[in-house]
Write an enzyme that holds these catalytic residues in place. Structure first.
Site, PDB file in Angstrom:
ATOM      1  N   ALA A 135      55.056  35.457 -30.131  1.00 29.30           N
ATOM      2  CA  ALA A 135      54.735  36.114 -31.333  1.00 29.30           C
ATOM      3  C   ALA A 135      53.845  37.414 -30.968  1.00 29.30           C
ATOM      4  O   ALA A 135      53.182  37.466 -29.917  1.00 29.30           O
ATOM      5  CB  ALA A 135      53.709  34.922 -32.106  1.00 29.30           C
ATOM      6  N   ALA A 137      51.546  40.261 -32.690  1.00 29.01           N
ATOM      7  CA  ALA A 137      50.964  40.892 -33.904  1.00 29.01           C
ATOM      8  C   ALA A 137      50.272  42.194 -33.768  1.00 29.01           C
ATOM      9  O   ALA A 137      50.327  42.880 -32.605  1.00 29.01           O
ATOM     10  CB  ALA A 137      49.842  39.847 -34.655  1.00 29.01           C
ATOM     11  N   SER A 138      49.371  42.720 -34.682  1.00 30.10           N
ATOM     12  CA  SER A 138      48.644  43.916 -34.501  1.00 30.10           C
ATOM     13  C   SER A 138      47.716  43.827 -33.240  1.00 30.10           C
ATOM     14  O   SER A 138      47.454  45.133 -32.690  1.00 30.10           O
ATOM     15  CB  SER A 138      48.070  44.212 -35.756  1.00 30.10           C
ATOM     16  OG  SER A 138      47.136  43.405 -36.384  1.00 30.10           O
ATOM     17  N   GLN A 141      49.141  39.105 -28.812  1.00 35.74           N
ATOM     18  CA  GLN A 141      50.382  38.447 -28.574  1.00 35.74           C
ATOM     19  C   GLN A 141      50.272  37.019 -27.877  1.00 35.74           C
ATOM     20  O   GLN A 141      49.313  37.106 -27.167  1.00 35.74           O
ATOM     21  CB  GLN A 141      51.362  39.205 -28.011  1.00 35.74           C
ATOM     22  CG  GLN A 141      51.441  39.508 -26.528  1.00 35.74           C
ATOM     23  CD  GLN A 141      52.416  40.596 -26.052  1.00 35.74           C
ATOM     24  OE1 GLN A 141      53.012  41.352 -26.847  1.00 35.74           O
ATOM     25  NE2 GLN A 141      52.731  40.590 -24.793  1.00 35.74           N
ATOM     26  N   LYS A 156      46.840  33.496 -25.659  1.00 34.91           N
ATOM     27  CA  LYS A 156      46.750  34.730 -26.656  1.00 34.91           C
ATOM     28  C   LYS A 156      46.060  35.717 -25.837  1.00 34.91           C
ATOM     29  O   LYS A 156      45.220  35.686 -25.262  1.00 34.91           O
ATOM     30  CB  LYS A 156      45.857  34.374 -27.873  1.00 34.91           C
ATOM     31  CG  LYS A 156      45.968  35.309 -28.892  1.00 34.91           C
ATOM     32  CD  LYS A 156      45.255  34.809 -30.411  1.00 34.91           C
ATOM     33  CE  LYS A 156      45.325  35.951 -31.346  1.00 34.91           C
ATOM     34  NZ  LYS A 156      44.563  35.628 -32.570  1.00 34.91           N
ATOM     35  N   ASP A 291      43.074  33.191 -43.123  1.00 27.72           N
ATOM     36  CA  ASP A 291      44.188  33.708 -42.871  1.00 27.72           C
ATOM     37  C   ASP A 291      45.393  32.623 -43.047  1.00 27.72           C
ATOM     38  O   ASP A 291      46.051  32.424 -42.079  1.00 27.72           O
ATOM     39  CB  ASP A 291      44.160  34.358 -41.405  1.00 27.72           C
ATOM     40  CG  ASP A 291      45.358  35.396 -41.202  1.00 27.72           C
ATOM     41  OD1 ASP A 291      46.159  35.913 -42.194  1.00 27.72           O
ATOM     42  OD2 ASP A 291      45.553  35.749 -40.278  1.00 27.72           O
TER      43      ASP A 291
END
Length: 517
Positions: A135, A137-138, A141, A156, A291
């Site tokens: 994955a 994201a902004s 990852q 992460k 979130d």
């Protein structure tokens, strides 16, 4: 001056991106310098209109532009999606679908970051490491790995240079918020600087993975022994500011209704668990996962809900929790006077405004929504309408409620995917009512007051020592007070009898309240 010119130049570039996507409409009411809008319009006129863009709704075009502008703007768009009072329901709904996905950065860069952060070769930390992320994201990852002792984990890793990129964009957001504050009096109640500050605080936590690990640990502690909810364990020996290692989990996405049913799960039971978990976090703990999009919630084989990604967490203090509980139950019970009263009591609406008129306004919000079948009622929409009507009463929007409203909005969407005939908030209503009975009753308030007085009483010895020291200094000529101050303290003499009178009164109050409790 240089900062203003730099920001103006960036604003022209941002406006150009909005123009390419036919999404200039947010700039016009915000006091953005006309030169930026004019340049963007010129660019839009010089480009052939994209048929794919032309077919999109305004909110979808704006989401596309924000995606192009990068991480900070994606985060800003997600926060803006909670402000239907400012941008309208349709636009807010479109922005709520804004996906936080970006192309991954190379796996070898991730390896280098991990080795620098952990201070050792990657092979010493992990026996296996998949360079292809699962994955991206902004901000970060995720890579799968296996530790040296054989534990499967998810690692992460922050994007290279992300801190500098966000700092640059936040500087622009603060500058623009200040411009709006100075030039648009009608928008000051929206507290744009405070909104940007909330975004900055959220992003700061997201960019320190050590803080995210602490958030995961705190959330896990709050649910120890709870069979309905699970938080992956943090591997603290492989976690640092730019690297977070968590226990790897497996499960079905919470919104994959077909897969859940095929696996033998009762989707209504999952929906009920989800509602109770969110309300437990918000009202019992005042600390909640903010979130809750479907990619962050999974259901394991036992039916337990598992959360991941703890970069965005919300906190509500006891006062605000009480306010929100009163508001939600007031609306659900159609007790609009209670809703109006709590707004004035907590100071969200200025005292000079008419409480009867605000009561009427609350009724105008609640009746159209609450008159629908229960499964169609949206508390997120109700709150958005409340904020919108609040403009006429100079009601200040509280930034600390933005994440709560966003959580409501996203959770309701997930709930409707599971079963559009059930309302998850109706399922959790008994939990909220029980919390109110335990925390908002007269007995509970007396107990809280007793606790506050006891805390203050514990501080009295230090206060007395400080005052006696000051009195001694006055007596020795080392500290001089104005004669009026001396007369106010002791009728012309620097005595301590007012202090001891206050101490005695406080002790009596503590005893009385303790007896009541």
């Amino acid at each position: 001056m240089l900062q203003a010119l730099r920001n103006l130049g960036r604003l022209v570039g941002i406006a150009a991106t909005l123009g390419r996507n036919d999404a200039l409409f947010p700039l016009e009411p915000l006091g953005v310098p006309p030169v930026a809008i004019a340049a963007a319009r010129l660019m839009r006129l010089t480009r052939r209109r994209d048929a794919a863009v032309a077919s999109l709704r305004p909110g979808q075009r704006l989401a596309k532009a924000l995606q192009e502008l990068g991480p900070s703007f994606i985060k800003f768009g997600q926060m803006l999606s909670t402000r239907s009072d400012l941008i309208g329901d349709e636009l807010a709904t479109d922005l709520s679908e804004l996906q936080d996905r970006l192309p991954p950065f190379p796996g070898k860069e991730a390896r280098a970051i991990i080795e620098k952060e952990l201070g050792r070769p990657l092979e010493e930390a992990y026996a296996e490491f998949e360079e292809e992320p699962v994955a991206a994201a902004s901000i970060a990852q995720v890579h799968f790995a296996v530790t040296r002792d054989g534990a499967p984990v998810a690692v992460k890793v922050l994007r290279p240079g992300i801190e500098a990129a966000f700092a640059r964009d936040l500087e622009l957001f603060y500058w623009l918020a200040g411009l709006i504050q100075r030039t648009q009096p009608a928008l000051r109640r929206l507290r744009p600087i405070e909104v940007v500050k909330t975004l900055a605080e959220t992003v700061h936590i997201e960019m320190d993975l050590g803080l995210e690990a602490a958030a995961a640990s705190e959330l896990a502690d709050n649910f120890v022994g709870d069979p309905t909810f699970y938080v992956p364990k943090v591997d603290w020996t492989r976690t640092a500011q730019r690297v977070l290692t968590l226990e790897r989990i497996s499960g079905i996405r919470i919104d994959d209704r077909k897969a859940l049913i095929e696996a033998g799960h009762d989707v209504d039971e999952i929906l009920s668990k989800s509602a109770n978990i969110i309300f437990t976090q918000v009202f019992r703990d005042g600390f909640f996962h903010a979130d809750v999009h479907p990619g962050n919630l999974f259901v394991d084989e036992t039916g337990r809900i598992i959360a991941v990604d703890f970069g965005i967490m919300g906190r509500l203090d006891r006062r605000i929790r009480g306010f929100m509980a009163d508001i939600l139950l007031g609306f659900l019970n159609r007790d609009y006077r209670r809703v109006a009263d709590v707004h004035f009591r907590i100071g969200f609406v200025p005292a000079g405004k008419s409480q009867d008129a605000f009561n009427q306004a609350c009724r105008s919000i609640g009746e159209p929504i609450l008159g629908q079948p229960m499964h169609q009622i949206s508390l997120a929409r109700l709150l958005a309408q409340l904020f919108r009507v609040g403009e006429a009463f100079q009601m200040e929007i509280q930034p600390q409620l933005l994440l709560f409203q966003k959580t409501l909005l996203v959770a309701e969407g997930v709930g409707r995917r599971l079963n559009d005939q059930l309302n998850m908030w109706d399922l959790a209503r008994p939990l909220v009512e029980d919390w109110v009975r335990q925390n908002r009753s007269t007995e509970a308030r007396v107990r809280d007051i007793a606790g506050e007085i006891a805390t203050d009483f514990q501080r009295l010895p230090e206060l007395i020592r400080n005052i006696e020291t000051a009195a001694a200094m006055i007596g020795n000529g080392g500290l001089r007070l104005h004669p009026d101050s001396i007369r106010a303290l002791g009728g012309g003499k620097p005595t301590l009898w007012p202090l001891w009178t206050a101490v005695a009164a406080l002790a009596a109050a503590v005893a009385a309240v303790a007896a009541l409790a």
